[in-house]
Enzyme design. Structure first.
Site, PDB file in Angstrom:
ATOM      1  N   HIS A 135     -55.157   5.101   1.058  1.00 25.58           N
ATOM      2  CA  HIS A 135     -54.668   3.762   0.708  1.00 25.58           C
ATOM      3  C   HIS A 135     -54.908   2.776   1.852  1.00 25.58           C
ATOM      4  CE1 HIS A 135     -53.002   4.601  -3.152  1.00 25.58           C
ATOM      5  NE2 HIS A 135     -52.150   5.505  -2.724  1.00 25.58           N
TER       6      HIS A 135
ATOM      7  N   HIS B  10     -54.123  11.498   1.340  1.00 25.57           N
ATOM      8  CA  HIS B  10     -54.107  10.552   0.215  1.00 25.57           C
ATOM      9  C   HIS B  10     -53.519   9.209   0.671  1.00 25.57           C
ATOM     10  CE1 HIS B  10     -53.226   9.088  -3.920  1.00 25.57           C
ATOM     11  NE2 HIS B  10     -52.160   8.582  -3.310  1.00 25.57           N
ATOM     12  N   GLU B  11     -52.413   9.265   1.407  1.00 28.45           N
ATOM     13  CA  GLU B  11     -51.791   8.022   1.897  1.00 28.45           C
ATOM     14  C   GLU B  11     -52.747   7.272   2.834  1.00 28.45           C
ATOM     15  OE1 GLU B  11     -48.924   6.862   0.805  1.00 28.45           O
ATOM     16  OE2 GLU B  11     -48.695   8.620  -0.456  1.00 28.45           O
TER      17      GLU B  11
ATOM     18  N   ASP C  79     -57.186   9.509  -3.843  1.00 23.86           N
ATOM     19  CA  ASP C  79     -57.415  10.942  -4.086  1.00 23.86           C
ATOM     20  C   ASP C  79     -58.796  11.355  -3.582  1.00 23.86           C
ATOM     21  OD1 ASP C  79     -54.964  11.374  -5.204  1.00 23.86           O
ATOM     22  OD2 ASP C  79     -55.661  11.432  -7.291  1.00 23.86           O
TER      23      ASP C  79
HETATM   24 ZN   LIG Z   1     -51.078   6.896  -3.854  1.00 26.99          ZN
END
Ligand SMILES: [Zn+2]
Length: 419
Positions: free
Chosen positions: A284, A280-281, A366
Protein backbone atom coordinates in the site's frame (compact mmCIF):
# COMPACT_ATOMS: atom_id res chain seq x y z
CA UNK A 1 -42.77 24.09 -11.14
CA UNK A 2 -40.83 26.14 -8.63
CA UNK A 3 -37.32 25.18 -7.62
CA UNK A 4 -38.08 24.21 -4.02
CA UNK A 5 -40.82 21.78 -5.08
CA UNK A 6 -38.46 20.27 -7.67
CA UNK A 7 -35.88 19.74 -4.94
CA UNK A 8 -38.44 18.16 -2.59
CA UNK A 9 -39.56 15.71 -5.28
CA UNK A 10 -35.98 14.89 -6.36
CA UNK A 11 -34.99 14.35 -2.75
CA UNK A 12 -37.93 12.06 -1.99
CA UNK A 13 -37.38 10.03 -5.16
CA UNK A 14 -33.64 9.72 -4.49
CA UNK A 15 -34.32 8.63 -0.91
CA UNK A 16 -36.83 6.00 -2.05
CA UNK A 17 -34.37 4.71 -4.66
CA UNK A 18 -31.58 4.72 -2.07
CA UNK A 19 -33.60 2.70 0.47
CA UNK A 20 -34.93 0.30 -2.17
CA UNK A 21 -31.42 -0.30 -3.50
CA UNK A 22 -30.03 -0.99 -0.01
CA UNK A 23 -32.84 -3.43 0.82
CA UNK A 24 -32.40 -5.12 -2.56
CA UNK A 25 -28.65 -5.58 -1.96
CA UNK A 26 -29.33 -6.97 1.51
CA UNK A 27 -31.92 -9.39 0.13
CA UNK A 28 -29.46 -10.59 -2.52
CA UNK A 29 -26.73 -11.10 0.06
CA UNK A 30 -29.08 -13.05 2.37
CA UNK A 31 -30.23 -15.30 -0.47
CA UNK A 32 -26.72 -15.92 -1.78
CA UNK A 33 -25.15 -16.69 1.61
CA UNK A 34 -28.08 -18.86 2.74
CA UNK A 35 -27.96 -20.84 -0.51
CA UNK A 36 -24.30 -21.72 0.00
CA UNK A 37 -24.53 -22.35 3.74
CA UNK A 38 -24.87 -26.13 3.53
CA UNK A 39 -21.45 -26.81 1.98
CA UNK A 40 -17.94 -25.33 1.92
CA UNK A 41 -17.03 -24.18 -1.64
CA UNK A 42 -15.05 -26.88 -3.46
CA UNK A 43 -11.76 -24.96 -3.51
CA UNK A 44 -11.75 -24.72 0.29
CA UNK A 45 -13.03 -28.13 1.38
CA UNK A 46 -9.60 -29.05 2.75
CA UNK A 47 -8.84 -25.69 4.34
CA UNK A 48 -12.11 -24.60 5.96
CA UNK A 49 -14.21 -26.80 8.28
CA UNK A 50 -17.97 -26.81 7.66
CA UNK A 51 -18.62 -25.41 11.15
CA UNK A 52 -16.48 -22.31 10.38
CA UNK A 53 -18.19 -21.85 7.03
CA UNK A 54 -21.60 -21.98 8.68
CA UNK A 55 -20.55 -19.63 11.46
CA UNK A 56 -19.45 -17.12 8.80
CA UNK A 57 -22.81 -17.48 7.06
CA UNK A 58 -24.76 -16.98 10.31
CA UNK A 59 -22.61 -13.99 11.30
CA UNK A 60 -23.14 -12.39 7.89
CA UNK A 61 -26.91 -12.95 8.11
CA UNK A 62 -27.08 -11.55 11.66
CA UNK A 63 -25.25 -8.38 10.58
CA UNK A 64 -27.63 -7.95 7.62
CA UNK A 65 -30.68 -8.30 9.88
CA UNK A 66 -29.37 -5.48 12.04
CA UNK A 67 -28.55 -3.36 8.99
CA UNK A 68 -32.20 -3.62 7.86
CA UNK A 69 -33.13 -1.65 10.98
CA UNK A 70 -30.27 0.74 10.39
CA UNK A 71 -31.46 1.55 6.86
CA UNK A 72 -35.04 2.12 8.05
CA UNK A 73 -33.96 4.25 11.01
CA UNK A 74 -31.63 6.36 8.84
CA UNK A 75 -34.37 7.08 6.33
CA UNK A 76 -36.91 7.91 9.05
CA UNK A 77 -34.44 10.24 10.77
CA UNK A 78 -33.58 11.95 7.51
CA UNK A 79 -37.25 12.64 6.79
CA UNK A 80 -37.77 13.70 10.41
CA UNK A 81 -34.97 16.24 10.25
CA UNK A 82 -35.92 17.64 6.86
CA UNK A 83 -39.45 17.48 5.45
CA UNK A 84 -41.11 16.74 8.80
CA UNK A 85 -39.56 19.86 10.30
CA UNK A 86 -37.11 18.53 12.91
CA UNK A 87 -34.20 20.76 11.96
CA UNK A 88 -36.45 23.79 11.62
CA UNK A 89 -37.84 23.18 15.13
CA UNK A 90 -34.37 22.69 16.64
CA UNK A 91 -33.20 25.91 15.01
CA UNK A 92 -36.18 27.84 16.40
CA UNK A 93 -35.71 26.45 19.93
CA UNK A 94 -32.05 27.48 19.91
CA UNK A 95 -32.87 30.90 18.48
CA UNK A 96 -35.37 31.47 21.30
CA UNK A 97 -32.85 30.34 23.87
CA UNK A 98 -29.69 32.02 22.60
CA UNK A 99 -30.70 34.60 20.03
CA UNK A 100 -28.93 34.80 16.66
CA UNK A 101 -25.14 34.77 16.43
CA UNK A 102 -22.17 32.50 16.24
CA UNK A 103 -22.82 30.58 19.51
CA UNK A 104 -26.30 29.64 18.28
CA UNK A 105 -24.87 28.49 14.93
CA UNK A 106 -22.29 26.29 16.61
CA UNK A 107 -24.88 24.99 19.08
CA UNK A 108 -27.21 24.04 16.21
CA UNK A 109 -24.62 21.83 14.54
CA UNK A 110 -23.45 20.30 17.83
CA UNK A 111 -26.97 19.52 19.03
CA UNK A 112 -27.83 18.03 15.64
CA UNK A 113 -24.82 15.71 15.95
CA UNK A 114 -25.71 14.90 19.58
CA UNK A 115 -29.32 14.00 18.80
CA UNK A 116 -28.22 11.80 15.89
CA UNK A 117 -25.67 10.07 18.11
CA UNK A 118 -28.22 9.41 20.86
CA UNK A 119 -30.81 8.01 18.45
CA UNK A 120 -28.19 5.75 16.86
CA UNK A 121 -27.05 4.42 20.23
CA UNK A 122 -29.48 1.47 20.60
CA UNK A 123 -28.40 -0.02 17.27
CA UNK A 124 -24.74 0.49 18.03
CA UNK A 125 -25.22 -1.26 21.40
CA UNK A 126 -27.07 -4.12 19.69
CA UNK A 127 -24.18 -4.42 17.25
CA UNK A 128 -21.50 -4.63 19.95
CA UNK A 129 -23.27 -6.43 22.79
CA UNK A 130 -25.72 -8.34 20.60
CA UNK A 131 -24.27 -9.61 17.33
CA UNK A 132 -20.55 -9.31 18.09
CA UNK A 133 -21.10 -10.82 21.54
CA UNK A 134 -23.14 -13.75 20.24
CA UNK A 135 -20.43 -14.71 17.76
CA UNK A 136 -17.65 -14.38 20.31
CA UNK A 137 -16.00 -11.28 18.83
CA UNK A 138 -16.90 -8.73 21.46
CA UNK A 139 -14.37 -8.39 24.25
CA UNK A 140 -15.28 -4.94 25.46
CA UNK A 141 -16.79 -4.56 28.93
CA UNK A 142 -19.64 -2.09 29.51
CA UNK A 143 -17.23 -0.09 31.67
CA UNK A 144 -14.60 0.19 28.93
CA UNK A 145 -17.35 0.94 26.43
CA UNK A 146 -18.49 3.88 28.58
CA UNK A 147 -14.91 5.10 29.05
CA UNK A 148 -14.33 4.97 25.27
CA UNK A 149 -17.55 6.84 24.70
CA UNK A 150 -16.63 9.57 27.22
CA UNK A 151 -13.15 10.01 25.77
CA UNK A 152 -14.49 10.01 22.22
CA UNK A 153 -17.00 12.68 23.16
CA UNK A 154 -14.44 14.98 24.79
CA UNK A 155 -11.99 14.43 21.95
CA UNK A 156 -14.69 15.06 19.34
CA UNK A 157 -15.62 18.32 21.02
CA UNK A 158 -11.99 19.43 21.37
CA UNK A 159 -11.14 18.59 17.78
CA UNK A 160 -14.46 19.40 16.12
CA UNK A 161 -15.65 22.59 17.79
CA UNK A 162 -12.74 24.89 16.82
CA UNK A 163 -12.89 23.64 13.22
CA UNK A 164 -16.66 24.14 13.11
CA UNK A 165 -16.28 27.63 14.53
CA UNK A 166 -13.69 28.59 11.93
CA UNK A 167 -15.71 27.17 9.03
CA UNK A 168 -18.90 28.95 10.14
CA UNK A 169 -16.94 32.16 10.63
CA UNK A 170 -15.45 31.86 7.13
CA UNK A 171 -18.93 31.25 5.68
CA UNK A 172 -19.99 34.46 7.38
CA UNK A 173 -16.99 36.69 6.76
CA UNK A 174 -14.91 35.03 4.04
CA UNK A 175 -16.64 36.57 1.02
CA UNK A 176 -17.78 34.62 -2.05
CA UNK A 177 -14.66 32.42 -1.98
CA UNK A 178 -15.18 31.37 1.66
CA UNK A 179 -15.36 27.72 0.59
CA UNK A 180 -11.81 27.86 -0.75
CA UNK A 181 -10.45 29.21 2.56
CA UNK A 182 -12.55 26.72 4.50
CA UNK A 183 -11.11 23.93 2.38
CA UNK A 184 -7.56 25.08 3.13
CA UNK A 185 -8.30 25.10 6.86
CA UNK A 186 -9.89 21.64 6.74
CA UNK A 187 -6.95 20.14 4.83
CA UNK A 188 -4.42 21.60 7.27
CA UNK A 189 -6.49 20.45 10.25
CA UNK A 190 -6.72 16.92 8.90
CA UNK A 191 -2.96 16.76 8.24
CA UNK A 192 -2.32 18.04 11.76
CA UNK A 193 -4.59 15.36 13.25
CA UNK A 194 -2.87 12.66 11.23
CA UNK A 195 0.51 13.89 12.45
CA UNK A 196 -0.47 13.77 16.13
CA UNK A 197 -2.62 10.62 15.93
CA UNK A 198 0.07 7.99 16.67
CA UNK A 199 1.57 9.83 19.65
CA UNK A 200 -1.35 11.76 21.10
CA UNK A 201 -4.73 10.36 20.07
CA UNK A 202 -4.29 6.62 19.68
CA UNK A 203 -2.59 6.10 23.09
CA UNK A 204 -5.76 7.51 24.70
CA UNK A 205 -7.61 4.38 23.66
CA UNK A 206 -4.97 1.65 23.37
CA UNK A 207 -1.69 0.54 24.86
CA UNK A 208 1.21 0.26 22.46
CA UNK A 209 4.09 -1.89 23.59
CA UNK A 210 7.28 -2.41 21.57
CA UNK A 211 7.32 -5.74 19.75
CA UNK A 212 9.31 -8.12 21.92
CA UNK A 213 9.44 -11.22 19.75
CA UNK A 214 13.07 -10.92 18.55
CA UNK A 215 12.86 -13.45 15.72
CA UNK A 216 9.78 -11.78 14.30
CA UNK A 217 11.42 -8.38 14.66
CA UNK A 218 14.51 -9.50 12.75
CA UNK A 219 12.35 -11.00 10.04
CA UNK A 220 10.26 -7.87 9.70
CA UNK A 221 13.32 -5.61 9.70
CA UNK A 222 14.94 -7.67 6.96
CA UNK A 223 11.79 -7.43 4.88
CA UNK A 224 11.62 -3.67 5.31
CA UNK A 225 15.25 -3.29 4.32
CA UNK A 226 14.74 -5.45 1.25
CA UNK A 227 11.77 -3.35 0.24
CA UNK A 228 13.53 -0.06 1.00
CA UNK A 229 11.37 1.13 3.91
CA UNK A 230 12.21 2.68 7.22
CA UNK A 231 10.07 2.62 10.32
CA UNK A 232 10.92 3.97 13.69
CA UNK A 233 9.37 1.19 15.67
CA UNK A 234 7.33 -1.96 15.78
CA UNK A 235 4.47 -2.01 18.23
CA UNK A 236 1.85 -4.39 19.49
CA UNK A 237 -1.58 -2.92 20.21
CA UNK A 238 -3.93 -4.42 22.80
CA UNK A 239 -6.80 -4.81 20.33
CA UNK A 240 -7.99 -7.88 22.23
CA UNK A 241 -9.37 -5.64 24.98
CA UNK A 242 -12.18 -4.70 22.64
CA UNK A 243 -12.59 -7.28 19.92
CA UNK A 244 -11.31 -10.61 18.65
CA UNK A 245 -11.08 -9.17 15.12
CA UNK A 246 -7.50 -8.68 14.00
CA UNK A 247 -5.45 -6.33 11.86
CA UNK A 248 -2.06 -4.72 11.18
CA UNK A 249 -1.36 -1.20 10.00
CA UNK A 250 1.12 1.61 9.46
CA UNK A 251 0.75 5.03 10.98
CA UNK A 252 2.71 8.22 11.25
CA UNK A 253 4.57 10.51 8.92
CA UNK A 254 8.15 10.49 7.69
CA UNK A 255 10.52 9.60 10.48
CA UNK A 256 7.75 8.79 12.94
CA UNK A 257 6.42 6.01 10.72
CA UNK A 258 5.62 2.93 12.75
CA UNK A 259 4.22 -0.53 12.26
CA UNK A 260 1.43 -1.69 14.55
CA UNK A 261 0.26 -5.27 14.98
CA UNK A 262 -2.92 -6.18 16.85
CA UNK A 263 -2.08 -8.64 19.62
CA UNK A 264 -4.86 -10.82 18.20
CA UNK A 265 -2.92 -11.10 14.94
CA UNK A 266 0.19 -12.31 16.76
CA UNK A 267 -1.86 -15.10 18.32
CA UNK A 268 -3.39 -16.18 15.04
CA UNK A 269 -0.54 -16.09 12.52
CA UNK A 270 2.84 -17.76 12.25
CA UNK A 271 5.92 -15.47 11.85
CA UNK A 272 6.07 -16.26 8.12
CA UNK A 273 2.41 -15.32 7.72
CA UNK A 274 2.92 -12.12 9.73
CA UNK A 275 5.71 -11.19 7.35
CA UNK A 276 3.44 -11.74 4.37
CA UNK A 277 0.71 -9.56 5.91
CA UNK A 278 3.26 -6.84 6.57
CA UNK A 279 4.52 -7.10 2.97
CA UNK A 280 0.93 -6.51 1.85
CA UNK A 281 0.80 -3.35 4.00
CA UNK A 282 4.13 -2.23 2.51
CA UNK A 283 2.53 -2.68 -0.92
CA UNK A 284 0.00 0.00 0.00
CA UNK A 285 2.90 2.34 0.75
CA UNK A 286 4.89 1.35 -2.32
CA UNK A 287 1.99 2.27 -4.60
CA UNK A 288 1.20 5.39 -2.56
CA UNK A 289 -2.37 4.29 -1.94
CA UNK A 290 -2.68 6.39 1.19
CA UNK A 291 -1.52 9.55 -0.54
CA UNK A 292 -3.81 8.86 -3.51
CA UNK A 293 -6.75 8.28 -1.20
CA UNK A 294 -6.07 11.55 0.61
CA UNK A 295 -5.77 13.51 -2.63
CA UNK A 296 -9.10 12.08 -3.81
CA UNK A 297 -10.70 12.88 -0.49
CA UNK A 298 -9.39 16.46 -0.51
CA UNK A 299 -10.61 16.96 -4.09
CA UNK A 300 -14.07 15.67 -3.16
CA UNK A 301 -14.15 17.95 -0.12
CA UNK A 302 -13.30 20.92 -2.34
CA UNK A 303 -16.05 20.05 -4.82
CA UNK A 304 -18.50 19.54 -1.94
CA UNK A 305 -17.65 22.88 -0.34
CA UNK A 306 -17.97 24.71 -3.67
CA UNK A 307 -21.40 23.15 -4.14
CA UNK A 308 -22.37 24.10 -0.59
CA UNK A 309 -21.15 27.65 -1.26
CA UNK A 310 -23.66 27.92 -4.09
CA UNK A 311 -26.55 26.03 -2.41
CA UNK A 312 -26.31 28.08 0.80
CA UNK A 313 -27.30 31.15 -1.27
CA UNK A 314 -30.46 29.56 -2.71
CA UNK A 315 -33.73 29.99 -0.84
CA UNK A 316 -35.16 26.85 -2.50
CA UNK A 317 -32.39 24.75 -0.97
CA UNK A 318 -33.84 25.42 2.51
CA UNK A 319 -37.53 25.53 1.68
CA UNK A 320 -37.34 22.42 -0.50
CA UNK A 321 -35.89 20.48 2.43
CA UNK A 322 -38.38 21.62 5.05
CA UNK A 323 -36.59 24.59 6.63
CA UNK A 324 -37.59 28.24 6.58
CA UNK A 325 -34.40 30.30 6.25
CA UNK A 326 -33.99 33.31 8.54
CA UNK A 327 -34.47 36.48 6.58
CA UNK A 328 -32.24 38.54 8.85
CA UNK A 329 -29.75 36.32 10.71
CA UNK A 330 -27.31 33.79 9.33
CA UNK A 331 -28.36 30.48 7.74
CA UNK A 332 -24.90 28.99 7.47
CA UNK A 333 -25.31 26.32 10.16
CA UNK A 334 -28.65 25.28 8.63
CA UNK A 335 -27.04 24.98 5.20
CA UNK A 336 -24.17 22.94 6.62
CA UNK A 337 -26.46 20.48 8.41
CA UNK A 338 -28.84 20.11 5.46
CA UNK A 339 -25.88 19.44 3.19
CA UNK A 340 -24.49 16.75 5.51
CA UNK A 341 -27.93 15.14 5.64
CA UNK A 342 -28.73 15.13 1.96
CA UNK A 343 -25.42 14.44 0.21
CA UNK A 344 -25.14 10.77 1.32
CA UNK A 345 -28.56 10.02 -0.23
CA UNK A 346 -27.11 10.88 -3.64
CA UNK A 347 -23.50 9.84 -3.16
CA UNK A 348 -24.47 6.26 -2.27
CA UNK A 349 -25.07 5.61 -5.96
CA UNK A 350 -21.35 6.24 -6.53
CA UNK A 351 -20.30 3.75 -3.84
CA UNK A 352 -19.39 1.04 -6.40
CA UNK A 353 -16.76 3.36 -7.85
CA UNK A 354 -14.96 3.93 -4.56
CA UNK A 355 -15.28 0.27 -3.56
CA UNK A 356 -13.93 -0.88 -6.92
CA UNK A 357 -10.91 1.38 -6.61
CA UNK A 358 -10.21 0.16 -3.12
CA UNK A 359 -10.45 -3.51 -4.19
CA UNK A 360 -8.03 -2.83 -7.06
CA UNK A 361 -5.57 -1.41 -4.56
CA UNK A 362 -5.89 -4.53 -2.41
CA UNK A 363 -5.00 -6.65 -5.45
CA UNK A 364 -1.97 -4.43 -6.10
CA UNK A 365 -0.83 -4.79 -2.49
CA UNK A 366 -1.29 -8.56 -2.67
CA UNK A 367 0.80 -8.70 -5.84
CA UNK A 368 3.51 -6.69 -4.13
CA UNK A 369 3.47 -9.00 -1.10
CA UNK A 370 3.85 -12.03 -3.36
CA UNK A 371 6.86 -10.39 -5.01
CA UNK A 372 8.53 -9.99 -1.59
CA UNK A 373 7.50 -13.11 0.35
CA UNK A 374 6.40 -16.64 -0.57
CA UNK A 375 2.86 -16.54 -2.01
CA UNK A 376 1.93 -19.55 0.07
CA UNK A 377 2.39 -17.53 3.27
CA UNK A 378 0.08 -14.74 2.19
CA UNK A 379 -2.49 -17.23 0.95
CA UNK A 380 -2.62 -19.11 4.25
CA UNK A 381 -2.56 -15.85 6.25
CA UNK A 382 -5.48 -14.43 4.27
CA UNK A 383 -7.49 -17.60 4.64
CA UNK A 384 -6.89 -17.60 8.39
CA UNK A 385 -7.83 -13.94 8.69
CA UNK A 386 -11.03 -14.30 6.67
CA UNK A 387 -11.85 -17.41 8.71
CA UNK A 388 -11.10 -15.88 12.12
CA UNK A 389 -13.10 -12.80 11.24
CA UNK A 390 -15.96 -15.03 10.02
CA UNK A 391 -16.05 -13.36 6.60
CA UNK A 392 -18.24 -15.36 4.27
CA UNK A 393 -16.53 -17.14 1.36
CA UNK A 394 -19.68 -16.79 -0.73
CA UNK A 395 -20.87 -13.17 -0.81
CA UNK A 396 -23.32 -11.94 -3.45
CA UNK A 397 -21.42 -10.32 -6.37
CA UNK A 398 -23.61 -7.19 -6.40
CA UNK A 399 -23.31 -6.76 -2.66
CA UNK A 400 -19.54 -6.95 -3.12
CA UNK A 401 -19.63 -4.28 -5.84
CA UNK A 402 -21.31 -1.80 -3.49
CA UNK A 403 -19.90 -2.55 -0.07
CA UNK A 404 -16.65 -4.51 -0.21
CA UNK A 405 -13.52 -2.39 0.18
CA UNK A 406 -11.53 -5.67 0.21
CA UNK A 407 -12.12 -8.39 -2.39
CA UNK A 408 -13.68 -11.62 -1.09
CA UNK A 409 -11.11 -14.26 -0.10
CA UNK A 410 -11.86 -16.39 -3.16
CA UNK A 411 -11.09 -13.51 -5.55
CA UNK A 412 -7.80 -12.68 -3.84
CA UNK A 413 -6.63 -16.27 -3.66
CA UNK A 414 -7.51 -17.12 -7.25
CA UNK A 415 -5.82 -13.93 -8.48
CA UNK A 416 -2.67 -14.93 -6.55
CA UNK A 417 -2.76 -18.47 -7.91
CA UNK A 418 -3.07 -17.12 -11.46
CA UNK A 419 0.02 -14.95 -10.90
ZN1 LIG B 1 -4.78 -3.99 2.18
Amino acid sequence: MDASLTLTLTFVLALLANVALKFWLNARQVRHVAQHRHAVPLDYVNAVPLSDHQKAADYTLAKIRLSQWDIALDAALLLGWTLLGGLHALNQVLLDLMGPGMPQQVALVLSFVAVGGLLGLPLSLMQTFGVEQRFGFNKITPKLWLADMGKGLVLGLLVGTPLLWVVLWLMQAGGTLWWLWAWGVMVLWQLFLMAIAPNVIMPLFNKFTPLEDESLKTRVQALMQRAGFTAKGFFVMDGSRRSAHSNAFFTGFGASKRVVFFDTLLQQLSPAEMEAVLAHELGHFKYRHIVKMMVTQFAMTLAGLALLGWLAQQVWFYVGLGVMPNLTGSNNALALVLFMLVVPVFSFFLAPLASWRSRQQEFEADAYAVSQTPGQDLASALLKLYQDNASTLTPDPWYVKFYYSHPPASARLSRMRAA
